[in-house]
Structures are given as C-alpha cells and as structure tokens.
Motif scaffolding. Structure first.
Motif, PDB file in Angstrom:
ATOM      1  N   ASN A 195       0.952  -1.199  -0.019  1.00 24.25           N
ATOM      2  CA  ASN A 195      -0.146   0.059  -0.218  1.00 24.25           C
ATOM      3  C   ASN A 195       0.863   1.339  -0.008  1.00 24.25           C
ATOM      4  O   ASN A 195       0.612   2.099  -0.650  1.00 24.25           O
ATOM      5  N   ALA A 196       1.916   1.288   0.873  1.00 22.00           N
ATOM      6  CA  ALA A 196       2.855   2.318   0.900  1.00 22.00           C
ATOM      7  C   ALA A 196       3.516   2.724  -0.393  1.00 22.00           C
ATOM      8  O   ALA A 196       3.540   3.895  -0.753  1.00 22.00           O
ATOM      9  N   HIS A 197       3.760   1.520  -1.133  1.00 21.19           N
ATOM     10  CA  HIS A 197       4.217   1.738  -2.354  1.00 21.19           C
ATOM     11  C   HIS A 197       3.523   2.555  -3.536  1.00 21.19           C
ATOM     12  O   HIS A 197       3.699   3.501  -4.028  1.00 21.19           O
ATOM     13  N   GLU A 198       2.120   2.133  -3.384  1.00 22.39           N
ATOM     14  CA  GLU A 198       1.177   2.756  -4.160  1.00 22.39           C
ATOM     15  C   GLU A 198       1.069   4.243  -3.993  1.00 22.39           C
ATOM     16  O   GLU A 198       0.843   4.952  -4.880  1.00 22.39           O
ATOM     17  N   MET A 199       0.782   4.468  -2.624  1.00 20.06           N
ATOM     18  CA  MET A 199       0.546   5.792  -2.295  1.00 20.06           C
ATOM     19  C   MET A 199       1.694   6.656  -2.400  1.00 20.06           C
ATOM     20  O   MET A 199       1.516   7.922  -3.103  1.00 20.06           O
ATOM     21  N   ILE A 200       2.897   6.064  -2.264  1.00 20.72           N
ATOM     22  CA  ILE A 200       3.945   7.166  -2.435  1.00 20.72           C
ATOM     23  C   ILE A 200       4.435   7.174  -3.969  1.00 20.72           C
ATOM     24  O   ILE A 200       4.680   8.482  -4.404  1.00 20.72           O
ATOM     25  N   GLY A 201       4.163   6.233  -4.830  1.00 20.59           N
ATOM     26  CA  GLY A 201       4.195   6.395  -6.267  1.00 20.59           C
ATOM     27  C   GLY A 201       3.003   7.630  -6.471  1.00 20.59           C
ATOM     28  O   GLY A 201       3.406   8.415  -7.455  1.00 20.59           O
ATOM     29  N   HIS A 202       1.870   7.436  -6.144  1.00 15.28           N
ATOM     30  CA  HIS A 202       1.050   8.327  -6.603  1.00 15.28           C
ATOM     31  C   HIS A 202       1.428   9.851  -6.167  1.00 15.28           C
ATOM     32  O   HIS A 202       1.154  10.710  -6.847  1.00 15.28           O
ATOM     33  N   LEU A 203       1.659   9.886  -4.996  1.00 14.11           N
ATOM     34  CA  LEU A 203       2.205  11.311  -4.325  1.00 14.11           C
ATOM     35  C   LEU A 203       3.438  11.845  -5.055  1.00 14.11           C
ATOM     36  O   LEU A 203       3.368  12.962  -5.581  1.00 14.11           O
ATOM     37  N   SER A 204       4.226  11.002  -5.372  1.00  9.18           N
ATOM     38  CA  SER A 204       5.547  11.564  -6.030  1.00  9.18           C
ATOM     39  C   SER A 204       5.247  11.936  -7.603  1.00  9.18           C
ATOM     40  O   SER A 204       5.794  12.846  -8.117  1.00  9.18           O
ATOM     41  N   LYS A 205       4.277  11.031  -8.318  1.00  5.32           N
ATOM     42  CA  LYS A 205       3.970  11.432  -9.624  1.00  5.32           C
ATOM     43  C   LYS A 205       3.193  12.814  -9.693  1.00  5.32           C
ATOM     44  O   LYS A 205       3.076  13.307 -10.516  1.00  5.32           O
ATOM     45  N   SER A 206       2.646  12.998  -8.598  1.00 11.72           N
ATOM     46  CA  SER A 206       1.678  14.302  -8.731  1.00 11.72           C
ATOM     47  C   SER A 206       2.701  15.605  -8.056  1.00 11.72           C
ATOM     48  O   SER A 206       2.302  16.703  -7.893  1.00 11.72           O
ATOM     49  N   GLY A 207       3.950  15.259  -7.915  1.00 11.28           N
ATOM     50  CA  GLY A 207       4.886  16.382  -7.478  1.00 11.28           C
ATOM     51  C   GLY A 207       5.040  16.365  -5.899  1.00 11.28           C
ATOM     52  O   GLY A 207       5.682  17.418  -5.765  1.00 11.28           O
ATOM     53  N   VAL A 208       4.562  15.768  -5.467  1.00  7.24           N
ATOM     54  CA  VAL A 208       4.723  15.741  -3.768  1.00  7.24           C
ATOM     55  C   VAL A 208       5.845  14.787  -3.400  1.00  7.24           C
ATOM     56  O   VAL A 208       6.021  13.697  -3.880  1.00  7.24           O
ATOM     57  N   ARG A 209       6.774  15.494  -2.715  1.00  7.31           N
ATOM     58  CA  ARG A 209       8.327  14.611  -2.413  1.00  7.31           C
ATOM     59  C   ARG A 209       8.044  13.765  -0.838  1.00  7.31           C
ATOM     60  O   ARG A 209       7.111  14.174  -0.247  1.00  7.31           O
ATOM     61  N   ILE A 210       8.840  12.944  -1.037  1.00 10.28           N
ATOM     62  CA  ILE A 210       8.522  11.952  -0.003  1.00 10.28           C
ATOM     63  C   ILE A 210       9.939  11.980   0.924  1.00 10.28           C
ATOM     64  O   ILE A 210      11.077  11.739   0.213  1.00 10.28           O
TER      65      ILE A 210
END
Ligand code: C2E
Ligand code: MG
Ligand code: MG
Ligand code: MG
Length: 273
Positions: free
Chosen positions: A140-155
């Motif tokens: 789940n974390a992978h999906e969420m983080i992938g989505h966020l970083s594709k939208s320009g939010v850094r992790i």
C-alpha cells in the motif's frame, strides 16, 4: 486486575481536531553551508484551553486510534500552507504522515484538498514517513507514495537509522530526502561510531542522489562535525526552534533562501559545486 486511570484528555481529542485546536509549529530546515533557509517542518501542537499543552507523542496515537488522523493532517496542511504562502516562494514545507495513513486510501485526496486553494504549490510539499510505514504496509505504501511523487509531492524518510527495515527494501521507495535521526547527532562529537555511521549515510545519499538532513542539532560542535562530514541540511534547536506562524514569517524574511522549488538546472549545478 489493575486498570489504569482513564485519561480525561483522551476524550477531548475529537473536539480539538474538529475545532482547530491542533495547530502547526514551524521548525526551520537549514542549508548548513551558508545557513540559509531550505524549508520548515510543520509539527503538530495542541494547546488545550482546558488541559494545557499536550505533546504529539501523546495525542497523535489518540487521533490514530479514533480515526481522526486524516482530519488532523488535513487541518495542519491547510493551515500551514495558507500561512506559509505569504512568506515567500522558495522554501518547502514538510509534514509527518502516520504509518496508518499509508494503509488507507484517502491520503492523496486529503493532502490535495488541503493544499489546493491556499496559494501554496503542491510541488513545495514534502511528506515525511518513518521506516515503520515503509515496512509494515509495503504494498500500500508503495502505491500511495508512487501516486504522491507522480503528482509532484516529495517524500522523505524520517528518523533514519532507528528502524529495522532492510536497506534495499527501504530504498525501493522514490525518496527525495533522508533525515538522520537525532540519536546519531546527539553522540556525534564523542562517539567515533556515530560519526562513521553519519558519514556512511551521507555517502549513501550522495551516490543515490538523495538530500540528507540531520535532525536534532543542539550544539555548535555537532554542527561543525556535520559540516565536515558533508551533510547538506540540518534541523535543531541550535538552528531554529519550533515557531508560531508570525515568528516563522519573520525568520523566512531574514534568511536568504537556499533552494528553489521546483528545482532549476542552476540549483542543481550549484549544489554539485
Ligand atoms: P519528528 O518528525 O522526528 O520531529 C522532530 C522532533 O524533534 C520534534 O518533536 C521536534 O520538536 C524535536 N526537535 C527539534 N529540534 C530538536 C533538537 O535540537 N533537540 C531535540 N532533542 N529535539 C528536537 P515533537 O514536535 O515533539 O514531535 C515528535 C514526533 O511526533 C515527530 O518526530 C513526529 O514523528 C510526530 N509528529 C509531530 N507532528 C505530527 C503530525 O502532524 N502527524 C504525525 N503523524 N506525527 C507527528
Ligand atoms: Mg518529522
Ligand atoms: Mg525525525
Ligand atoms: Mg521522531
């Protein structure tokens, strides 16, 4: 059977989240070389009119247990971004995200609905996660983080070095930055092992192209060692305490800003120099 006394404050957390009693305090993140401002970490503060101030290590778990953590994050992100939008354009804002939130499905919409309309760009947001979030909910974390970083939010990976997760698994996340836990910084002057560990982390980040932030810098001697080891960014009471929005605005005004978001080729070249 021993039953611990119920904590009356526990029942106030719902009202505090809904009523906007939980507010962000801003701690500067500083570029160590020239001591300029790179960003702020927004830390949750609860100053209850009834119970006084309660630490996040106490109330964050309550908010998690009561299903209020997304509402809390939403309130913090929207109020922090609305305030920080007026302080200039070239610094980022970091927020802490609970492991639980990487397990749900709402995090992305929580963040976007909170930031949109504040005048603060999504591209200036950094979400901090701990190793726990990375290991316990990997898929789940992978999906969420992938989505966020594709939208320009850094992790960013917070409290690095305190967890038990395997390095290769950890580094399968598209992290932008890694924050060295303050336990290493605390002992860095006297303890050669701590220095060696920090040096290795800095080297790892350099070769992976990750930013590195040292947490909990309290003394000039620690700062000196970190600079010598090539650590780029730092945070801690020596460099700046957690501040009210008014104090943070003033702080931002007095500092040359370190990094432009989104980064330009000039910034990257300057950093490489
Ligand atoms: P963290 O994300 O690692 O935040 C850094 C903590 O170190 C903060 O504690 C900050 O006040 C403290 N700190 C900063 N500089 C220094 C220093 O020089 N020396 C020492 N000893 N400490 C320093 P705080 O604000 O009590 O927060 C504790 C933890 O609570 C945070 O650790 C974070 O994991 C969590 N937290 C805070 N706000 C939120 C939030 O909005 N959501 C979630 N999920 N967790 C939060
Ligand atoms: Mg943090
Ligand atoms: Mg930390
Ligand atoms: Mg921590």
């Amino acid at each position: 059977m021993i039953v611990s006394a119920p904590d009356v404050r526990r029942h106030a957390v719902l009202g505090a989240v809904k009523g906007g009693e939980i507010r962000p305090a801003f701690q500067p993140i500083i570029r160590l070389r020239e001591q300029s401002l790179a960003g702020f970490e927004a830390l949750a503060r609860w100053d209850s009119p009834t119970y006084g101030s309660i630490a996040p290590s106490t109330f964050i778990p309550w908010a998690e247990e009561d299903g209020l953590i997304n509402a809390l994050t939403h309130g913090l992100v929207s109020s922090a971004c609305a305030a920080a939008a007026a302080w200039g354009e070239h610094f980022f804002l970091c927020f802490n995200i609970s492991p639980l939130q990487f397990n749900g499905s709402d995090l992305v919409s929580v963040i976007f609905s909170a930031v949109d309309g504040t005048g603060f760009s999504r591209h200036r947001l950094v979400m901090e996660m701990t190793e726990t979030s990375a290991i316990s909910e990997t898929r789940n974390a992978h999906e969420m983080i992938g989505h966020l970083s594709k939208s320009g939010v850094r992790i960013a990976l917070d409290d690095f070095g305190t967890g038990h997760s395997g390095l290769s698994r950890l580094l399968s996340f598209p992290f932008y930055a890694l924050k060295i836990d303050k336990t290493f910084v605390r002992t860095i002057e006297a303890d050669a092992d701590a220095r060696m560990i920090v040096s290795a982390i800095v080297g790892l980040c350099d070769s992976l192209g990750l930013k590195v932030v040292a947490e909990g810098i309290e003394r000039p001697e620690q700062l000196a060692v970190l600079q010598e080891l090539g650590c780029t960014y730092g945070q801690g009471w020596l460099l700046g305490r957690e501040m009210t929005p008014a104090a943070a605005a003033h702080f931002a005004e007095g500092r040359k800003v370190a990094t432009h978001y989104p980064e330009t080729a000039v910034d990257l070249a300057e950093e490489a120099a």
